[in-house]
Design an enzyme around this catalytic site. Structure first.
Site, short mmCIF file in Angstrom:
data_model
loop_
_atom_site.label_atom_id
_atom_site.label_comp_id
_atom_site.label_asym_id
_atom_site.label_seq_id
_atom_site.Cartn_x
_atom_site.Cartn_y
_atom_site.Cartn_z
N SER A 264 25.80 22.27 65.33
CA SER A 264 26.83 21.66 64.47
C SER A 264 26.88 22.25 63.07
O SER A 264 27.81 21.91 62.31
CB SER A 264 26.63 20.15 64.38
OG SER A 264 26.99 19.56 65.60
N TYR B 159 34.79 25.18 71.63
CA TYR B 159 33.85 24.39 70.81
C TYR B 159 32.39 24.65 71.24
O TYR B 159 31.52 24.87 70.39
CB TYR B 159 34.21 22.90 70.93
CG TYR B 159 33.15 21.96 70.40
CD1 TYR B 159 33.01 21.76 69.03
CD2 TYR B 159 32.30 21.28 71.26
CE1 TYR B 159 32.03 20.90 68.54
CE2 TYR B 159 31.33 20.43 70.78
CZ TYR B 159 31.19 20.24 69.42
OH TYR B 159 30.22 19.39 68.94
N VAL C 31 21.89 19.99 65.99
CA VAL C 31 20.82 19.50 66.86
C VAL C 31 19.85 20.60 67.31
O VAL C 31 18.85 20.31 67.96
CB VAL C 31 21.34 18.74 68.11
CG1 VAL C 31 21.92 17.40 67.76
CG2 VAL C 31 22.29 19.58 68.92
N1 GLN Z 1 26.92 21.08 70.68
C1 GLN Z 1 26.39 19.83 70.23
C2 GLN Z 1 27.21 18.68 70.81
O1 GLN Z 1 28.38 18.84 70.87
C3 GLN Z 1 26.41 19.78 68.73
C4 GLN Z 1 25.93 18.46 68.18
C5 GLN Z 1 25.12 18.58 66.93
O2 GLN Z 1 24.62 19.63 66.58
N2 GLN Z 1 24.95 17.47 66.24
O3 GLN Z 1 26.73 17.66 71.21
#
Ligand code: GLN
Length: 317
Positions: free
Chosen positions: A75, A202, A268
């Site tokens: 993210s 995404y 994350v």
């Molecule tokens: N790709 C992860 C998701 O969509 C990104 C979430 C994150 O980094 N908080 O769940």
């Protein structure tokens, strides 16, 4: 600590010594948080790793620990896609996504339903999916992705940045929560492309792999450290920093502002890109997360750095 004896950006040696102490403490901490396990590839990352890199206003860069080890930025990518979308569409973007903090988790479906399909901000998953969908307008997904990657490489001044295809593919198979968000957006009339196309793009942007050295460089435009470089207008930088401060750590953003006191965007994968306007761009990485899904030790390291250098934007001394 009085401001006169603080390590400052004007005294790189003192700052470097303070950072070495912080990194040493983080490396020895036994409570490392919990790695994200809902994305299979992230579940096997070794939580004992810790890296930090900082770019300063004199053009220097200091690296510590596992600063050269690549990780999935996840993210953190949302700060870059927001910059791309604002550059292309300006204020029109806000017709589709809000600018308010959220009190639920980053992948909350409840928030989206309560707001009738208009995500609260561009950093929760639903908001980031909409921003990516907007960037895709009028062109093939691969061209939108190419622009996102081009932007990240240009910001970092480094072409050696790539997307981890296998991670993107695995999230496409296992990311059921994101599929539900995309379908809800579609049913609300707030997704222009097929869920498959928007989500595919995404997931790929989230799977960009970088190390702390590259990520700290990529954040320089947000700290105003690359003077004369018009990658992003100063108005948009102000907007992105405000949103990173209020929404960059999801429902843990208030806590981050209280403890650290400058804008940051987490992922994350355990990375955080944080900026002290006019002074520094910082990337920190430790894969174990706290209960909000933000790097546990990364946050603590930034808090210690902020206190040591007096870098909270809310400080008056
Ligand atoms: N790709 C992860 C998701 O969509 C990104 C979430 C994150 O980094 N908080 O769940």
């Amino acid at each position: 600590m009085t401001s006169s004896c603080r390590p400052s950006a004007d005294d790189p040696a003192a700052l470097s010594a303070a950072l070495a102490g912080i990194v040493d403490r983080m490396c020895r901490d036994t409570d490392r948080g919990k790695v994200a396990d809902y994305i299979p590839e992230l579940a096997c990352v070794d939580p004992r790793q810790f890296g930090l890199s900082i770019c300063l206003c004199d053009g220097s860069q200091l690296n510590f620990g596992d600063a050269a080890t690549p990780f999935s930025i996840q993210s953190v990518s949302k700060a870059f896609t927001l910059a791309v979308a604002l550059g292309r569409f300006g204020e029109g973007l806000w017709r589709r996504v809000g600018r308010e903090p959220s009190s639920n988790a980053f992948n909350s479906v409840v928030d989206l339903e309560l707001e009738q399909g208009k995500p609260r901000n561009p950093f929760v998953n639903a908001g980031a999916i909409v921003v990516t969908d907007e960037i895709m307008a009028g062109r093939a997904p691969r061209d939108a992705l190419a622009e996102i990657l081009w932007f990240v490489r240009a910001a970092a001044g480094d072409n050696d940045i790539f997307i981890d295809e296998s991670l993107a593919r695995s999230e496409k198979v296992t990311g059921h929560r994101n599929w539900s968000l995309a379908h809800f957006l579609k049913s609300s009339g707030n997704l222009k492309h097929d869920c498959e196309l928007s989500l595919g793009t995404y997931f790929h942007q989230c799977a960009i792999e970088m190390n702390c050295i590259q990520l700290a460089r990529a954040g320089r435009f947000l700290a105003g450290l690359n003077a004369g470089d018009e990658l992003v207008s100063s108005n948009h930088v102000r907007s992105i920093n405000a949103l990173m401060m209020t929404c960059g750590h999801y429902d843990g953003s208030g806590e981050f502002a209280y403890r650290v006191g400058f804008p940051g965007k987490s992922g994350v994968g355990g990375g955080i890109m944080a900026v002290v306007p006019g002074k520094a761009s910082i990337a920190v990485w430790s894969p174990g997360l706290n209960r909000f899904g933000n790097s546990r030790l990364g946050t603590i390291a930034l808090e210690e750095l902020s206190l040591a250098a007096g870098w909270s934007v809310f400080s008056v001394d």
